[in-house]
Motif scaffolding. Sequence first.
Motif, PDB file in Angstrom:
ATOM      1  N   UNK A   1       0.834  -1.195   0.000  1.00 56.21           N
ATOM      2  CA  UNK A   1       0.000   0.000   0.000  1.00 56.21           C
ATOM      3  C   UNK A   1       0.875   1.254   0.000  1.00 56.21           C
ATOM      4  N   UNK A   2       1.843   1.247   0.897  1.00 56.63           N
ATOM      5  CA  UNK A   2       2.698   2.427   1.010  1.00 56.63           C
ATOM      6  C   UNK A   2       3.608   2.590  -0.207  1.00 56.63           C
TER       7      UNK A   2
ATOM      8  N   UNK B   1      -1.743  11.447  -0.752  1.00 58.90           N
ATOM      9  CA  UNK B   1      -0.721  10.447  -0.493  1.00 58.90           C
ATOM     10  C   UNK B   1      -0.230  10.481   0.957  1.00 58.90           C
ATOM     11  N   UNK B   2       0.077  11.670   1.443  1.00 62.23           N
ATOM     12  CA  UNK B   2       0.631  11.776   2.796  1.00 62.23           C
ATOM     13  C   UNK B   2      -0.401  11.445   3.873  1.00 62.23           C
ATOM     14  N   UNK B   3      -1.641  11.878   3.649  1.00 64.11           N
ATOM     15  CA  UNK B   3      -2.665  11.582   4.660  1.00 64.11           C
ATOM     16  C   UNK B   3      -2.942  10.070   4.676  1.00 64.11           C
ATOM     17  N   UNK B   4      -2.936   9.428   3.480  1.00 65.75           N
ATOM     18  CA  UNK B   4      -3.088   7.964   3.439  1.00 65.75           C
ATOM     19  C   UNK B   4      -2.000   7.302   4.261  1.00 65.75           C
TER      20      UNK B   4
ATOM     21  N   UNK C   1      -2.256   4.870   7.429  1.00 62.84           N
ATOM     22  CA  UNK C   1      -1.640   3.544   7.458  1.00 62.84           C
ATOM     23  C   UNK C   1      -0.802   3.343   8.711  1.00 62.84           C
ATOM     24  N   UNK C   2      -0.121   4.423   9.093  1.00 63.95           N
ATOM     25  CA  UNK C   2       0.805   4.318  10.221  1.00 63.95           C
ATOM     26  C   UNK C   2       0.073   4.029  11.526  1.00 63.95           C
ATOM     27  N   UNK C   3      -1.182   4.388  11.591  1.00 53.52           N
ATOM     28  CA  UNK C   3      -1.932   4.170  12.828  1.00 53.52           C
ATOM     29  C   UNK C   3      -3.317   3.612  12.524  1.00 53.52           C
TER      30      UNK C   3
ATOM     31  N   UNK D   1      -5.762  -5.595  -9.360  1.00 52.66           N
ATOM     32  CA  UNK D   1      -6.266  -5.473  -7.997  1.00 52.66           C
ATOM     33  C   UNK D   1      -5.780  -4.273  -7.217  1.00 52.66           C
ATOM     34  N   UNK D   2      -4.462  -3.999  -7.265  1.00 53.68           N
ATOM     35  CA  UNK D   2      -4.040  -2.899  -6.396  1.00 53.68           C
ATOM     36  C   UNK D   2      -2.924  -1.992  -6.938  1.00 53.68           C
ATOM     37  N   UNK D   3      -2.579  -2.126  -8.217  1.00 50.98           N
ATOM     38  CA  UNK D   3      -1.521  -1.257  -8.737  1.00 50.98           C
ATOM     39  C   UNK D   3      -2.146  -0.031  -9.399  1.00 50.98           C
TER      40      UNK D   3
END
Lengths: 328, 315
Positions: free
Chosen positions: A45-46, B200-203, B207-209, A171-173
Amino acid sequence: MNKSATKNQKNKSRIVLGRDIGVLIAAILIAVFFTIASPVFLTAYNFFNLLRQTAQLGIIAMAMTMLIISGEFDLSVGAIYAVTGVVTGILVKNMGFNIWPAALIGFLTALLLGFVNGTLISTTKINSFIGTLSTQMIFRGIAMVLSQGQPISFLQSSIFFDAFGRAELFGNIPVQIFWLLAWTLISFYLLHRTSFGVKVFATGDNRLAADLSGIKTMSIKKTCFMITSAAAGLSSLISLAFLKTVTPTQGSGLELEAIAAGVIGGTSMSGGVGSILGTFIGTFIMAEVRTGLVLMGTDAYVQDAFVGLVIALAVIINVRFSISKDRT
Amino acid sequence: MKRVLSVFIAMLLIAGTIGTVGAQAQKRYKFVVITHATAVPFFVPVRKGAEDAGKLIGADVVYTGPTGFDIQQQVEFVKSAIAQKVDGIAMTMPDANAFNAVVKEAMSKGIPVIAINADAPESGRLAYIGQGNYEAGRSMGMQIVKLLPNGGDVLLTTHTAGAENLEDRIRGIKDVLDAQGGKFKYRVVATGTDMVRAVSLISSALQANPNIKGMFGVEEVTGSAIAQIIERDRLKGKVMAGGFDLVTDELVAIQKGNMQFTIDQQPYLQGFQGVMELYLLKKFNLTPCDINTGIAPVTAENVNEVMKLAAEGYR
């Protein structure tokens, strides 16, 4: 290690690839650091999140790299990025165009603005910093007037939005990543594998010599301006499709980030040196640092300072490389 | 009552027209409205309100200012209004002291100055028409408490760390959340004004928490970005969301249920009342007074009506 290689002008475009190793190692080290600092950093995801950020800036930064190698800058890319979106938005919203032709016209507008930049710089020979600073203001003004300062949202759905910014393949790209990779391959081929690329390097390295050897340096620069504006146009359409919104103020500051990404990747501000992969990684590093800091929970006030620090370090390293190049 | 009012307005309009036709039969006032960033969509209703007021009273209203946030340039615009000897100035004052000298200069030359939208009490302006950012922040804080009665981790997002008005809003939110007895944990994320990066940054912060229960933007850029994330990652109802100001992205998100509220400060009133107070001062010597343009949360209940008015430039 570059000393003997740089003597050979003809191989110049090849040897810069060796230099990309340094940037690549930096990118990996930063990734390792953030992976240790935050368990979320190394997730799909990241990673896609990072690449999505890289796509928007990277497409422009790679084109800007070509332009910088040829010895010029374009400070109007952020404004071209805004005009493309606004023109597309106005055509759809106020004039009832279908999104496809509207986007095409928006893109052609970007090309036209690049042509204006190229013609202005090559005919008047004014410094491109000043030349494109003035067109930046003019283009930004056009975006403001056309949109009346208002953001434009697209409420309809069309396959256009999926194709350029919203679809997630396998799916996720995110689809942006394919645009980024396609643009990277084309740029890489153009700059490092064609005679046009060789001429770009020659133009920026020593214009007089290039002129004497029969290269039409002015038309090379003009082409580079148009490639840069095409990149701004494409990037704008990708962002438009992703957000389904355009604002006349979007892209302000993008020009400096694009230049910074190039410089982190080893592009020399004085022209003649640079690489597409270096810039790709340079853009990725900027996204890495920004995202990594957020993941670590860094205080909002220090984030920009850290990004600045990374840019400064990269430039220092780049200057050291450039000095060793000049000595040969 | 309504009839009386419309007759009154019609008379004013006629008076205004006669005023123009009858060339200088009656003095036509000229008022200038200056904002610190004319190209920002937020100020569109301010301009409309000011111009509508001008039409009603038959005065010339000029809306102007720097296109992007620039205090120095804004001072120049005020100076040029003084040079034109206008009858009054309504202006935003996004800095506590930067306008002190120029406001005094205008007042000393008999040109009344009223602050709208952003106030600087020490400048010597006659009155302030707008919303307190701190109060607006508190209002957002109360909405958050209402949405998350059990507390939890929340993200507060801002496009520019250190901008005075946004910091005041954040302070307002924090004060309300802190008063809930430690139920809330919050984190501020700054994104820059680019929306792609903001998404992007808020996502990433989300994710981090994984315990985050709500995301709230203190302006419209990160507010819109939050709306995007909720839709894309299908977080509707799982993560609460709110924003500031009225932009299409946020309003549509409220319609769809992706977002629960946005805070409106009724900018139309700021332009309208700014011109009105200047007029009444010039015409009848009525002392200008502070007006709170209110804090109007827009939720699923009233979003449709607000959208209609926003399209017409009233909200």
